[in-house]
Motif scaffolding. Structure first.
Motif, PDB file in Angstrom:
ATOM      1  N   ILE A 173       7.898 -43.271  -1.867  1.00 59.87           N
ATOM      2  CA  ILE A 173       8.001 -42.337  -0.682  1.00 59.87           C
ATOM      3  C   ILE A 173       8.970 -42.496   0.574  1.00 59.87           C
ATOM      4  CG2 ILE A 173       6.425 -41.284   0.979  1.00 59.87           C
ATOM      5  CD1 ILE A 173       4.567 -40.741  -1.465  1.00 59.87           C
ATOM      6  N   PRO A 174       8.694 -44.060   0.923  1.00 61.53           N
ATOM      7  CA  PRO A 174       9.594 -44.327   2.105  1.00 61.53           C
ATOM      8  C   PRO A 174      11.205 -44.038   2.085  1.00 61.53           C
ATOM      9  CG  PRO A 174       8.223 -46.261   1.809  1.00 61.53           C
ATOM     10  CD  PRO A 174       8.098 -45.260   0.489  1.00 61.53           C
ATOM     11  N   GLY A 175      11.551 -44.326   0.794  1.00 65.80           N
ATOM     12  CA  GLY A 175      13.036 -43.930   0.647  1.00 65.80           C
ATOM     13  C   GLY A 175      13.380 -42.540   0.554  1.00 65.80           C
ATOM     14  N   MET A 176      12.546 -41.996  -0.044  1.00 65.69           N
ATOM     15  CA  MET A 176      12.650 -40.406  -0.098  1.00 65.69           C
ATOM     16  C   MET A 176      12.517 -39.681   1.416  1.00 65.69           C
ATOM     17  SD  MET A 176      13.522 -37.765  -1.694  1.00 65.69           S
ATOM     18  CE  MET A 176      13.311 -38.152  -3.509  1.00 65.69           C
ATOM     19  N   VAL A 177      11.489 -40.270   2.165  1.00 67.13           N
ATOM     20  CA  VAL A 177      11.386 -39.713   3.568  1.00 67.13           C
ATOM     21  C   VAL A 177      12.664 -40.025   4.451  1.00 67.13           C
ATOM     22  CG1 VAL A 177      10.255 -40.219   5.949  1.00 67.13           C
ATOM     23  CG2 VAL A 177       9.096 -39.793   3.842  1.00 67.13           C
ATOM     24  N   ILE A 178      13.413 -41.198   4.125  1.00 69.55           N
ATOM     25  CA  ILE A 178      14.716 -41.417   4.897  1.00 69.55           C
ATOM     26  C   ILE A 178      15.495 -40.190   4.436  1.00 69.55           C
ATOM     27  CG2 ILE A 178      16.384 -43.078   5.378  1.00 69.55           C
ATOM     28  CD1 ILE A 178      14.258 -45.269   4.733  1.00 69.55           C
ATOM     29  N   LEU A 179      15.828 -40.060   3.116  1.00 65.18           N
ATOM     30  CA  LEU A 179      16.925 -39.146   2.750  1.00 65.18           C
ATOM     31  C   LEU A 179      16.640 -37.876   3.254  1.00 65.18           C
ATOM     32  CD1 LEU A 179      17.089 -40.190  -1.182  1.00 65.18           C
ATOM     33  CD2 LEU A 179      18.616 -40.757   0.673  1.00 65.18           C
ATOM     34  N   ILE A 180      15.530 -37.233   3.016  1.00 59.66           N
ATOM     35  CA  ILE A 180      15.120 -36.085   3.986  1.00 59.66           C
ATOM     36  C   ILE A 180      15.309 -36.179   5.420  1.00 59.66           C
ATOM     37  CG2 ILE A 180      13.240 -34.365   4.425  1.00 59.66           C
ATOM     38  CD1 ILE A 180      11.798 -35.129   1.688  1.00 59.66           C
ATOM     39  N   GLY A 181      15.070 -37.287   6.061  1.00 62.22           N
ATOM     40  CA  GLY A 181      15.455 -37.503   7.502  1.00 62.22           C
ATOM     41  C   GLY A 181      16.741 -37.256   7.639  1.00 62.22           C
ATOM     42  N   ILE A 182      17.735 -38.098   6.795  1.00 66.37           N
ATOM     43  CA  ILE A 182      19.232 -37.975   7.110  1.00 66.37           C
ATOM     44  C   ILE A 182      19.670 -36.657   6.925  1.00 66.37           C
ATOM     45  CG2 ILE A 182      21.368 -38.783   5.973  1.00 66.37           C
ATOM     46  CD1 ILE A 182      19.969 -41.270   4.893  1.00 66.37           C
TER      47      ILE A 182
END
Lengths: 264, 148
Positions: free
Chosen positions: B33-42
């Protein structure tokens, strides 16, 4: 967008495709790789009104309107692949930039064969580039999409949309298995200006060479970015004039005379 | 599409990708989830920049640029960010995209049928031409530079 039917179907397709997983099989001296994304694509096509009739016209149009957004997360991931490898990518800069000229391979191979098949000016639209959105727009601008050139570019565009991803996935796999190329060269070549085609090609390569996966993905993404930047100008300034010239030459060879001005 | 709607679709695709990441590549949902949140943020940042800056540059260009920047060695926290994102397998992100594309392609099948076999053949040649053409050049230059 709130069409829950297509989201539900997409979820089921993803689960089935990933359960099948990556399939590798030996054909002769090489190994061919099939990826879950290819099954998801094919199963999706099978749901259409032509086959299983699970989705209707509205579902297909809704899904189509989402594709550009679905690509964004992958683009962010590509960025994060380029970042850590950037020093190495810059080191390979000359190869990365010059291989862009290889995109002219489309017309060197495509125009002669198109003319020998009996195509007329459709050949120019069809073979001057890989016919993604910017190229369709360019041909529309220069010749009009109703013209013979326009029909050519639209034909290849549709082919690319329907089976381009599958084609590039298999092409990369075959090239890696049977042709004497280094995986890095094949990854750079994958950036043809279409994110899904590049992804399919690079996906196959990274499944075949897991140790190099990060570098392969970074090269593919960087090369695709470059194609996005230079593709339109290369088409306009190099590929189109070269296509016109080669078309005339081939016409002379096949019919023994220069092409008549179209009087349609 | 409005940024709010883009965000909604992105979260859905993010969830599908997490499922693919679990089923296909055995990366747990929670750890990814943390990685995915970063990708969505970018991605959202790229979309918003596109809205604010009036020059016609597509949001994907900003998105790739931001992704590159924050994982470039030397950027504060780049190693941590890369670590989280590495939990999200690259191939897991591709399966949902192609699922939607597959559903959408059905409507182009009639157009393909009308296209005629000659153009279909030329399309295949064109794909092979660009790929092998680029590969030949890349191979020669990399070899010449001693990088492979």
């Amino acid at each position: 967008m709130k069409n829950w039917k297509i989201h539900g179907i997409a979820l089921i397709l993803v689960i089935i495709a990933e359960l099948i997983g990556i399939i590798k099989f030996k054909v002769g001296p090489g190994t061919i790789v099939l990826l879950p994304m290819l099954y998801a694509l094919i199963f999706g096509i099978l749901l259409s009104p032509k086959f299983l009739k699970v989705v209707n016209m509205k579902d297909m149009t809704d899904a189509n309107s989402l594709i550009t957004v679905t690509l964004l997360l992958l683009m962010a991931r590509y960025g994060t692949l380029i970042g850590p490898s950037l020093p190495k990518i810059i080191q390979s800069g000359p190869a990365l930039i010059l291989q862009e000229l290889g995109n002219l391979g489309t017309l060197l191979l495509g125009i002669p064969i198109a003319v020998l098949l009996g195509l007329k000016r459709e050949a120019i639209g069809a073979a001057h580039s890989v016919a993604r959105e910017p190229n369709v727009a360019l041909i529309g601008d220069v010749y009009g999409l109703d013209s013979a050139e326009g029909q050519g570019v639209m034909g290849v565009y549709i082919c690319g949309t329907v089976f381009g991803t599958i084609f590039f996935g298999l092409l990369a796999s075959f090239a890696a298995a049977y042709l004497p190329f280094h995986p890095y060269a094949l990854a750079m070549a994958a950036g043809v200006g279409s994110a899904s085609m590049m992804t399919a090609a690079v996906g196959s390569l990274s499944a075949m060479y897991p140790d190099m996966a990060n570098m392969l993905q970074a090269y593919g993404a960087a090369s695709n970015m470059l194609s996005g930047l230079d593709g339109l100008y290369m088409s306009l300034w190099i590929a189109l004039p070269a296509s016109e010239w080669l078309y005339k030459k081939m016409h002379m060879i096949k019919y023994g005379q220069a092409p008549q001005k179209e009087v349609e | 599409m409005k940024p709010k709607d883009i965000f909604f679709v992105m979260v859905l695709v993010g969830i599908l990708s997490l499922v693919a990441n679990l089923v296909g590549y055995k990366n747990g949902i929670m750890e990814s989830i943390p990685g995915m949140v970063i990708l969505i943020g970018i991605s959202m940042l790229g979309v918003l920049i596109r809205q604010v800056i009036p020059i016609k540059i597509p949001s994907v260009a900003y998105i790739v640029l931001i992704g590159t920047l924050i994982t470039y060695p030397g950027f504060p926290g780049s190693a941590v960010i890369s670590g989280y994102i590495s939990k999200v397998n690259f191939l897991a992100l591709t399966t949902p995209i192609l699922a939607y594309a597959g559903i959408a392609i059905g409507k182009d099948l009639d157009a393909l049928k009308k296209t005629g076999w000659k153009i279909v053949l030329v399309a295949c040649i064109v794909f092979i031409g660009t790929y092998i053409g680029s590969a030949v050049i890349a191979q020669s230059i990399l070899k010449f530079m001693g990088l492979i």
